[in-house]
Design a protein around this motif. Structure first.
Motif, PDB file in Angstrom:
ATOM      1  N   ASP A   1      46.994  43.362 -41.206  1.00 26.24           N
ATOM      2  CA  ASP A   1      45.630  43.875 -41.225  1.00 26.24           C
ATOM      3  C   ASP A   1      45.593  45.391 -41.274  1.00 26.24           C
ATOM      4  OD1 ASP A   1      44.309  41.257 -40.819  1.00 26.24           O
ATOM      5  OD2 ASP A   1      45.305  41.331 -38.869  1.00 26.24           O
ATOM      6  N   ALA A   2      46.626  46.043 -40.713  1.00 22.20           N
ATOM      7  CA  ALA A   2      46.600  47.502 -40.602  1.00 22.20           C
ATOM      8  C   ALA A   2      48.013  48.050 -40.669  1.00 22.20           C
ATOM      9  CB  ALA A   2      45.929  47.928 -39.301  1.00 22.20           C
ATOM     10  N   LEU A   3      48.105  49.271 -41.157  1.00 21.51           N
ATOM     11  CA  LEU A   3      49.377  49.993 -41.242  1.00 21.51           C
ATOM     12  C   LEU A   3      49.222  51.320 -40.519  1.00 21.51           C
ATOM     13  CD1 LEU A   3      52.204  50.734 -42.309  1.00 21.51           C
ATOM     14  CD2 LEU A   3      51.122  51.371 -44.490  1.00 21.51           C
ATOM     15  N   ILE A   4      50.128  51.587 -39.568  1.00 19.22           N
ATOM     16  CA  ILE A   4      50.145  52.860 -38.843  1.00 19.22           C
ATOM     17  C   ILE A   4      51.452  53.561 -39.174  1.00 19.22           C
ATOM     18  CG2 ILE A   4      50.083  53.985 -36.587  1.00 19.22           C
ATOM     19  CD1 ILE A   4      48.542  51.625 -35.494  1.00 19.22           C
ATOM     20  N   PRO A   5      51.426  54.484 -40.135  1.00 17.65           N
ATOM     21  CA  PRO A   5      52.668  55.192 -40.481  1.00 17.65           C
ATOM     22  C   PRO A   5      53.005  56.244 -39.434  1.00 17.65           C
ATOM     23  CG  PRO A   5      50.860  56.021 -41.812  1.00 17.65           C
ATOM     24  CD  PRO A   5      50.297  54.895 -40.983  1.00 17.65           C
ATOM     25  N   GLY A   6      54.281  56.473 -39.243  1.00 15.81           N
ATOM     26  CA  GLY A   6      54.694  57.462 -38.252  1.00 15.81           C
ATOM     27  C   GLY A   6      55.904  58.236 -38.684  1.00 15.81           C
ATOM     28  N   ASP A   7      56.119  58.326 -39.982  1.00 14.49           N
ATOM     29  CA  ASP A   7      57.356  58.908 -40.478  1.00 14.49           C
ATOM     30  C   ASP A   7      57.052  59.809 -41.660  1.00 14.49           C
ATOM     31  OD1 ASP A   7      60.177  59.232 -40.780  1.00 14.49           O
ATOM     32  OD2 ASP A   7      60.478  57.179 -40.083  1.00 14.49           O
ATOM     33  N   ALA A   8      58.095  60.061 -42.443  1.00 12.71           N
ATOM     34  CA  ALA A   8      57.936  60.874 -43.641  1.00 12.71           C
ATOM     35  C   ALA A   8      57.120  60.166 -44.712  1.00 12.71           C
ATOM     36  CB  ALA A   8      59.314  61.231 -44.203  1.00 12.71           C
ATOM     37  N   ASP A   9      56.690  58.924 -44.439  1.00 13.75           N
ATOM     38  CA  ASP A   9      55.904  58.159 -45.408  1.00 13.75           C
ATOM     39  C   ASP A   9      54.424  58.502 -45.383  1.00 13.75           C
ATOM     40  OD1 ASP A   9      55.606  57.123 -42.858  1.00 13.75           O
ATOM     41  OD2 ASP A   9      55.358  55.066 -43.529  1.00 13.75           O
ATOM     42  N   ILE A  10      53.973  59.364 -44.464  1.00 12.23           N
ATOM     43  CA  ILE A  10      52.535  59.628 -44.318  1.00 12.23           C
ATOM     44  C   ILE A  10      51.910  60.140 -45.612  1.00 12.23           C
ATOM     45  CG2 ILE A  10      50.867  61.110 -43.135  1.00 12.23           C
ATOM     46  CD1 ILE A  10      52.636  60.732 -40.621  1.00 12.23           C
ATOM     47  N   PRO A  11      52.502  61.120 -46.321  1.00 12.37           N
ATOM     48  CA  PRO A  11      51.883  61.541 -47.584  1.00 12.37           C
ATOM     49  C   PRO A  11      51.760  60.394 -48.587  1.00 12.37           C
ATOM     50  CG  PRO A  11      53.491  63.167 -46.865  1.00 12.37           C
ATOM     51  CD  PRO A  11      53.670  61.977 -45.985  1.00 12.37           C
ATOM     52  N   ALA A  12      52.799  59.571 -48.688  1.00 19.01           N
ATOM     53  CA  ALA A  12      52.764  58.462 -49.644  1.00 19.01           C
ATOM     54  C   ALA A  12      51.708  57.434 -49.262  1.00 19.01           C
ATOM     55  CB  ALA A  12      54.144  57.805 -49.727  1.00 19.01           C
ATOM     56  N   VAL A  13      51.584  57.111 -47.978  1.00 23.85           N
ATOM     57  CA  VAL A  13      50.583  56.149 -47.537  1.00 23.85           C
ATOM     58  C   VAL A  13      49.184  56.701 -47.766  1.00 23.85           C
ATOM     59  CG1 VAL A  13      49.668  54.902 -45.543  1.00 23.85           C
ATOM     60  CG2 VAL A  13      52.138  55.069 -45.874  1.00 23.85           C
ATOM     61  N   SER A  14      49.000  57.998 -47.542  1.00 25.31           N
ATOM     62  CA  SER A  14      47.693  58.608 -47.802  1.00 25.31           C
ATOM     63  C   SER A  14      47.329  58.487 -49.281  1.00 25.31           C
ATOM     64  CB  SER A  14      47.703  60.077 -47.376  1.00 25.31           C
ATOM     65  OG  SER A  14      46.492  60.714 -47.706  1.00 25.31           O
ATOM     66  N   ARG A  15      48.309  58.757 -50.144  1.00 22.91           N
ATOM     67  CA  ARG A  15      48.034  58.659 -51.592  1.00 22.91           C
ATOM     68  C   ARG A  15      47.727  57.223 -52.007  1.00 22.91           C
ATOM     69  NH1 ARG A  15      52.468  62.419 -51.710  1.00 22.91           N
ATOM     70  NH2 ARG A  15      53.939  60.707 -52.094  1.00 22.91           N
ATOM     71  N   ALA A  16      48.328  56.255 -51.313  1.00 24.79           N
ATOM     72  CA  ALA A  16      48.180  54.850 -51.706  1.00 24.79           C
ATOM     73  C   ALA A  16      47.087  54.134 -50.923  1.00 24.79           C
ATOM     74  CB  ALA A  16      49.509  54.122 -51.497  1.00 24.79           C
ATOM     75  N   ALA A  17      46.306  54.865 -50.126  1.00 25.12           N
ATOM     76  CA  ALA A  17      45.349  54.228 -49.215  1.00 25.12           C
ATOM     77  C   ALA A  17      44.374  53.307 -49.937  1.00 25.12           C
ATOM     78  CB  ALA A  17      44.592  55.297 -48.432  1.00 25.12           C
TER      79      ALA A  17
ATOM     80  N   ILE B   1      44.735  45.918 -46.443  1.00 26.54           N
ATOM     81  CA  ILE B   1      45.516  46.674 -45.462  1.00 26.54           C
ATOM     82  C   ILE B   1      44.746  47.940 -45.097  1.00 26.54           C
ATOM     83  CG2 ILE B   1      47.689  47.866 -45.004  1.00 26.54           C
ATOM     84  CD1 ILE B   1      48.974  46.070 -47.127  1.00 26.54           C
ATOM     85  N   ARG B   2      44.357  48.064 -43.860  1.00 25.86           N
ATOM     86  CA  ARG B   2      43.580  49.210 -43.397  1.00 25.86           C
ATOM     87  C   ARG B   2      44.521  50.346 -42.995  1.00 25.86           C
ATOM     88  NH1 ARG B   2      38.357  47.041 -41.014  1.00 25.86           N
ATOM     89  NH2 ARG B   2      38.309  44.847 -41.643  1.00 25.86           N
ATOM     90  N   THR B   3      44.171  51.535 -43.389  1.00 27.50           N
ATOM     91  CA  THR B   3      44.872  52.740 -42.946  1.00 27.50           C
ATOM     92  C   THR B   3      43.819  53.747 -42.507  1.00 27.50           C
ATOM     93  OG1 THR B   3      44.893  53.695 -45.177  1.00 27.50           O
ATOM     94  CG2 THR B   3      46.810  52.376 -44.531  1.00 27.50           C
TER      95      THR B   3
END
Length: 721
Positions: free
Chosen positions: A93-109, A117-119
């Motif tokens: 239901d949700a993804l909480i990034p906590g690593d170097a993946d934050i920029p990529a997850v933001s771009r793919a939101a 998948i909620r971010t």
């Protein structure tokens, strides 16, 4: 499936990243623990890592399943495809990034939202604006003060820039990781470590002397701060990592943090690192990260669980946040366990694992029945301040042993993490930290008079000569021990081990070709003699890899700056690292031997993941070596297996139990327990070690009370209920 049309399950499902980092951990494990402790009702937690399994997720009870995704370097499309493939099997239901993946997850939101998948992250340009390469610019544009910070994309520019800025310096990777350094050569080594992780350059930031704070907060989708926890750094280690922290409530600090969050366009989690210079009321921003803090679990103990607040924002079940309780304290330590070997192999081969089985160890609770009847054993080496001390593993192994009543921790500092773990120690007594023989002997006698104990297990290299000198006094007190004599202790030291006085070949292993150097010129000549690549070692600790004569000069300077006036130069041996733990009786015979292959080590060389290795010939010949030098008690040999010749080389002999010694208990050959039984005169016949489990370690937090800290500092004694 678009957001808002998915069918809500009764059990929320969340994926977390940020489980790497070893002794400088990402937030993933702490966030998972905070959710476990603070979420009302059932919750399914998946750990995602990139390119390989991360040790932070492995301990039982942390997450429900593991998933290895492609390395981030493969690009956004590969990441989104991998997440989609993963979620077809295990929807979240949700993804909480906590690593170097934050920029990529933001771009793919947006694309993740289409999959349900909620971010909750800022827009990509806002994430990039506060990223480390752009932080100085961001602070300048918004009129926010910060320490002198310089980006260094080119390694050739690093040393002169570091010298120009001055020391101490914090060397930060452009994406993650940091280390405080005190010389240009240390800065180069820290940058090389970040480069090995695939990070393009580093930032150098001057370490301003002052009070340090770490702020964790959660903002909603409109940028309003919904929850905030401020932690004052009570103690930090040489790498700048928080060792002890306390939650504070200071209006000026919280107001400043909210102003920075508004300027950053905060959305979701945010962590701020601040410093307030001594004698100043100004706050400086050292770092900004769009993830929850690595100490997130402590926010639960403070009554303002940041992880729960974030997940409620993601799921639309927001509740009014309560202010954090000031005075809540925590200490960083390690948790260790054994995991099933087949599970380790499955996740390495197939990239996923459904559940982590509990073996015969847990991270926090007391590991055996109520202590009382049985032997009382005192153990030193209770800290994880800079390195993981072996006493923690010794106590953890003794907790699982029959016939052990109480375990006393003998601590040298008030910030020793083991001192505050009733799972390991029943009572903790503070020893004098100057390591003066008379003061130590008097304190041991004082402790024994008031709280008698049967056996003593010293676990630190530097203290062993003192205890060896106290052998007669310990006998008079009736305290049992297994200690070598001073001659054997010196014969296994690097200065003697590599002097050429011992045989070079010992059957299954050899001693590496070595040269001693007492100057920069000597070091260069020694590297020329053994050939590059080489390593330059201090007599007790520190090891610097060199690939050229220029590196040799820098290595001498680094070790000289650390106080060494003599160094050891050896050819660098490439290959897998092994370690053999041996317990010898008073007649120098090996009672028990156990060998591991190291899979993951931190930059200080501590073992974080390992598997048992069947090496009877190596163990036989190392036992013969120990008998030759007249060894008594526990000992560890560290070996490298040359990847070309397949031959073992002995690179170090540690004169005590190893830091991973808890693993011996999990394998059925509890060496600390065997040592105690031997001290008491028993004839022990250990069984063969098992092979079905692997060793894993991760950083964690433990709650403490200020009164406990004060008791150990002022009274020198802390008793756990």
């Amino acid at each position: 499936m678009p957001r808002g049309t998915e069918t809500r399950t009764s059990t929320p499902r969340v994926a977390l990243t940020g489980f790497s980092g070893l002794d400088n951990p990402g937030p993933g494990a702490s966030v998972a623990q905070a959710l476990r402790q603070g979420w009302e009702g059932a919750l399914a937690i998946s750990a995602w890592s990139y390119g390989g399994p991360a040790t932070g997720a492995w301990l039982p009870g942390v997450v429900d399943r593991l998933q290895v995704l492609p390395a981030l370097q493969t690009g956004d499309e590969s990441l989104v495809d991998a997440i989609a493939h993963c979620c077809r099997k295990d929807p979240i239901d949700a993804l909480i990034p906590g690593d170097a993946d934050i920029p990529a997850v933001s771009r793919a939101a947006a694309r993740l939202a289409e999959q349900g998948i909620r971010t909750l992250l800022p827009a990509t340009h806002r994430v990039e604006a506060v990223a480390r390469p752009n932080l100085a610019k961001f602070l300048h544009q918004h009129g926010i003060a910060g320490p002198l910070t310089v980006n260094v994309p080119n390694a050739t520019e690093l040393a002169p820039l570091a010298d120009r800025i001055g020391f101490p310096l914090c060397v930060r990777g452009m994406l993650s990781g940091e280390q405080v350094v005190y010389s240009a050569h240390q800065a180069m080594a820290a940058a090389a470590q970040r480069a090995a992780e695939g990070q393009p350059g580093v930032t150098l930031q001057y370490q301003v002397a002052g009070e340090r704070y770490s702020i964790g907060l959660v903002a909603d989708g409109e940028g309003r701060c919904r929850s905030l926890v401020a932690v004052k750094v009570v103690a930090a280690n040489a790498d700048g990592r928080i060792v002890t922290g306390t939650i504070v409530s200071v209006e000026e600090i919280e107001g400043f943090a909210r102003e920075v969050a508004r300027a950053a366009g905060a959305r979701g989690p945010l962590t701020l690192e601040l410093v307030q210079p001594y004698g100043s009321s100004e706050l400086l921003v050292c770092d900004i990260a769009c993830h929850l803090p690595a100490w997130c679990q402590a926010s639960h103990w403070g009554g303002a669980n940041l992880a729960v607040a974030l997940l409620r924002e993601l799921l639309g079940t927001r509740r009014k946040a309560l202010p954090a309780r000031a005075g809540t304290m925590f200490v960083r330590g390690v948790a260790e366990s054994a995991v099933a070997m087949n599970e380790l192999l499955d996740v390495r081969q197939h990239g996923r694992l459904e559940g982590v089985a509990r073996i015969n160890g847990v991270a926090h609770p007391r590991m055996s029945g109520a202590s009382g009847a049985g032997l009382t054993v005192a153990v030193t080496g209770t800290s994880t301040f800079d390195v993981v001390n072996p006493g923690l593993g010794v106590a953890r192994a003794l907790r699982q042993a029959p016939g052990i009543g109480r375990i006393y921790g003998l601590a040298y500092g008030t910030h020793d993490s083991g001192a505050y773990q009733p799972a390991l120690f029943d009572d903790v007594f503070r020893l004098p930290d100057g390591w003066q023989p008379t003061a130590l002997a008097e304190r041991i006698a004082e402790i024994h008079a008031a709280h008698p104990f049967d056996a003593l297990i010293p676990c630190l290299d530097g203290e062993l000569p003192l205890f060896i000198g106290m052998r007669d006094a310990l006998r008079r007190l009736g305290i049992r021990f297994l200690l070598p004599d001073a001659r054997a202790f010196e014969r296994r030291a690097k200065r003697s081990l590599f002097s050429g006085k011992l045989d070079e070949h010992w059957g299954e292993f050899s001693l590496p070709q070595s040269r001693f150097a007492r100057s920069e010129a000597d070091t260069v000549r020694a590297v020329e003699a053994v050939g590059a690549p080489a390593v330059v070692k201090g007599p007790l600790f520190m090891c610097v890899a060199v690939g050229s004569l220029k590196d040799a000069r820098g290595a001498w300077q680094q070790l000289a700056n650390a106080g060494w006036r003599e160094v050891i130069v050896q050819r660098r041996i490439s290959g897998a690292h092994y370690a053999t733990s041996v317990l010898c009786d008073a007649a120098h015979r090996a009672l028990s031997s156990l060998t591991i292959k190291k899979l993951v080590t931190c930059h200080r060389g501590s073992t974080w993941n390992a598997v048992p290795s069947t090496q009877p010939a190596l163990e036989r010949d190392f036992a013969r070596f120990l008998e030759t030098i007249g060894w008594v008690g526990p000992c560890e040999g560290e070996f490298i297996r040359d990847e070309v010749t397949d031959r073992f080389y002995l690179i170090e002999v540690n004169p005590r139990f190893t830091g991973w010694i808890y693993f011996s208990s999990a394998l059925g050959v509890n060496q600390p327990h065997l040592a105690v039984r031997t001290m008491m005169g028993e004839v022990v016949v250990p069984s063969a070690p098992g092979r079905e489990v692997a060793f894993v370690r991760r950083m964690t937090e433990f709650p403490i009370r200020a009164s406990q800290l004060a008791a150990l500092a002022t009274k020198g004694h802390l008793r756990h209920a």
